[in-house]
Design a protein around this motif. Sequence first.
Motif, short mmCIF file in Angstrom:
data_model
loop_
_atom_site.label_atom_id
_atom_site.label_comp_id
_atom_site.label_asym_id
_atom_site.label_seq_id
_atom_site.Cartn_x
_atom_site.Cartn_y
_atom_site.Cartn_z
N GLU A 196 1.95 1.80 -3.48
CA GLU A 196 0.85 2.25 -4.33
C GLU A 196 0.51 3.72 -4.08
OE1 GLU A 196 -0.19 0.82 -6.82
OE2 GLU A 196 0.45 -1.25 -6.54
N LEU A 197 0.60 4.16 -2.84
CA LEU A 197 0.34 5.56 -2.53
C LEU A 197 1.39 6.45 -3.20
CD1 LEU A 197 -1.23 7.78 -1.13
CD2 LEU A 197 0.04 7.30 0.97
N ALA B 189 -4.87 -0.06 -3.88
CA ALA B 189 -4.71 -0.61 -2.53
C ALA B 189 -5.73 -1.71 -2.25
CB ALA B 189 -4.83 0.50 -1.49
N LYS C 85 0.83 -1.20 0.00
CA LYS C 85 0.00 0.00 0.00
C LYS C 85 0.87 1.26 0.00
CE LYS C 85 -4.26 -1.79 2.11
NZ LYS C 85 -3.96 -3.21 2.00
N SER D 147 -3.28 7.11 5.18
CA SER D 147 -4.25 6.05 4.91
C SER D 147 -4.33 5.14 6.13
CB SER D 147 -3.82 5.26 3.67
OG SER D 147 -4.81 4.33 3.30
N ALA E 140 0.67 6.58 -6.87
CA ALA E 140 -0.51 7.39 -7.18
C ALA E 140 -0.17 8.88 -7.19
CB ALA E 140 -1.63 7.10 -6.17
N TYR F 156 -5.04 5.64 -5.81
CA TYR F 156 -4.45 4.85 -4.73
C TYR F 156 -5.43 3.83 -4.19
CZ TYR F 156 -3.58 3.66 0.14
OH TYR F 156 -3.46 2.97 1.32
N THR F 157 -6.67 4.25 -3.93
CA THR F 157 -7.65 3.35 -3.32
C THR F 157 -7.92 2.15 -4.20
OG1 THR F 157 -8.66 5.21 -2.12
CG2 THR F 157 -9.98 3.20 -2.37
N TYR G 229 2.17 9.48 2.94
CA TYR G 229 3.02 10.25 2.02
C TYR G 229 3.25 11.62 2.64
CZ TYR G 229 4.94 12.40 -2.15
OH TYR G 229 5.76 13.04 -3.03
N THR H 27 -8.66 7.33 3.73
CA THR H 27 -7.48 8.06 3.28
C THR H 27 -7.79 9.54 3.14
OG1 THR H 27 -6.78 6.11 2.02
CG2 THR H 27 -5.66 8.19 1.53
N TRP I 279 -6.46 10.15 -4.55
CA TRP I 279 -7.19 9.25 -3.65
C TRP I 279 -7.78 8.07 -4.43
CZ3 TRP I 279 -12.05 7.21 -3.39
CH2 TRP I 279 -12.43 6.61 -2.19
#
Length: 768
Positions: free
Chosen positions: A326-327, A654, A323, A356, A330, A650-651, A368, A605, A647
């Motif tokens: 991935e953040l 994730a 995750k 998150s 993103a 990323y979501t 982040y 998040t 958002w």
Amino acid sequence: MGRADARRARQGSARRAKPKQQKSVIRRLFTWKKILGTFLGVILLGMLGFIGLYLYVDVPEDGNEQATKQGNVYKYADGKVLARAGVNRENVPLSRIPRKVQFTFVAAENKTFFEDSGVDLKGTFRGILNTLMGEGKQGGSTITQQYVKNYYLSQEQTVSRKLQEIVISLKVDNKFSKEDILAGYINTSYYGRGAYGIQAAAQAYYGVDVEKLSVSQGAYLASLLQAPSQYDYSSATEAGRKRVKERWAYTLDNMVEMHKISPEERRKQVFDKPQDPKAAPGVTGQASYLVDMAKKELFAQGVDEKKFALGGWTVTLGIQKDKQQELEKAVKRKLTDELKPKSRKVDADAQLGATSVDPKTGHIVAMYGGAGWPKHYTNNATRSDYQPASTFKPLILAAAMENDAKTQDNLPINPNTIYDGRNRRPVVGGTIPFAPPNEDEEQYGKISVQTATNNSVNAVFAQMGQDVGLDEVKKTAVRLGMDGDKMDVKPAMTLGTMGASPLQMAGAYATLDNHGRKVTPTLVTKAVHNTNGVDEAQQLKDPIGDQVLSRRTADTLTSVLTGVVNDGTASEAVKNTDYKAAGKTGTSDDNKSAWFVGYTPKLVTAVGMFGEAAETNGKVRAGSQVTLKGTGGGGRVNGGGYPARVWADYTAAALGGDTGADFDLDAELGAGVTPTPTPTPTTPATPTPTPTPTGPSGTPTPTPTGPTGTPSGTPTGPPTGTPTTPPTGWPTDGGTTDGGTADGGTTDGGTTDGRGGGNGGKTLSSFG
């Protein structure tokens, strides 16, 4: 005999007598008795001196700083190393080291370790002699002596230090078990590559924890101790590689001799080439923010800073590596790849922070903070110097429902309550004049709270805050985790003009997602300190706290906020998703910040974007708050833009394929439940009699009758006709004159009076 003969006779006698006299002197000075006496005297003096030294020199209570100081290790939730700080050493108990790996060190350095008294006198005195002769460092020490030198003494080569080593080694061997000494030796030795101790060495050379070392790998690490830099296989010369393999083989052969492995097992051993050197995980990039925040959390929970600085801590974070990655991706895909700071100066001023959280555990799973140290030292995920803007508005509705607040017309406030949404409409009932503009000076008619939330209508929430009571709004916000010290109890607070961080907003919304149970986003999930191989766990607070909102309120807010994602200001960025989501956008006054705080049933998040001057420009200093307008080559940066896009990207990544969960809601109306029919408009003058309680003006008060909170007195079927008589005018108090609408529309289809008003001056504004 003549005179001449007599004279010669006398001279000969004299010559013969002289040697006898010289021999007598030597014998008198160096008789065997004197030599033996002197020898015995020296031995006696030496023995007395050693006894005195033994009595005088004690085993130090603590080891030297270099030996006792460890690094602190920070790990992801799955146990993989995120970063190391300080000395690269992590002491481990002997129980974590495979038994046969333990014996590789004995075989390599001191085969008689388990039988000797801790000192090799022959080797030690040879070392002393060589030291006196200036021949440098010499071997011959036992494991106990090497441990004493590493742990208690310095590395200097002097006779006095060598004598101390002998005395302390004898006492240590008498005081501690062989297992304790072996563990100390293995943990304090230097293995090269900046690694102190076997755990650091196992990671440095083979990328594994100590428990997973094989006999072959252990034999290599044990062999390294004789000459770490020369025996580092990846950088050694051909001659060096040959020597280290010979040393490795020597170690294994000794294990056979010691009966620790069988000849057959020895034949199966293959030299396991170590991996190439890698930079130790450091504290740059996102790790810099995570390590800094983890330390602050631990200090806040009672960990002594000085003790922490000495190292030995293993700190496990809730951060999930996938995750986290991935953040970061993103942010790059949806923001930084579109910025051109060299050609557009405003792009250099754009900062983004995100937090998150898993709402069920309260653990921060990704964060982040910005470009990372040393490019940007401020953690944008925890900074609270920017306004959260309209992301604060749901907390006003939460306060209204928790306090059973009513409008100026004495009607309960819920998602279907009708408010006057006119632009710059003066707030009624307050002592401070306040008439905020809507975004883009947009005019609205009579709208429900649901629609006002979807479109982030300032006029509605400014009035609602007054209806609830600003003090009560603040109390609710503080219960949800916001900082009360940054919150002035003034009308403008309804527009989110206080300071807040993505961390705080993630906590507030996670509490909604968790049905009203307080969530305090927490980074550290476990902290263990190791002292001499003994682990001591730090007691940590549970991130999940008490029920601070009723489930009805929390779930109703979630229901309402699904409308923002489905039909409101975030719908463009978060459309066509495979998961259920709720959230709220926010854009502050002068466009200095833009937000999206969103959540699914499993992930919350908060993404905040901030304008921070990258360099001094005229009267604006570097680090000052500046507008985001123009970032990316566009106009105003809204919460539904970059923040919502980051958002959503990323979501989706994730959650992966885990998108089927639905919100389990016990809600009172709102977008997430089946809407009630639109009631026929009525006026205060002709209320329909009902058995429900009435307010002071006689207006019926809708009352929840079940889990869905359907107002009593509301028709249960579709309306049978179209209203023929519109209301005669706008409510003058911002309240409602009917039971409210359930579809977020207006009850009169338009307005006939002039809109506008306000106080004519500039007011703070908060937009979706």
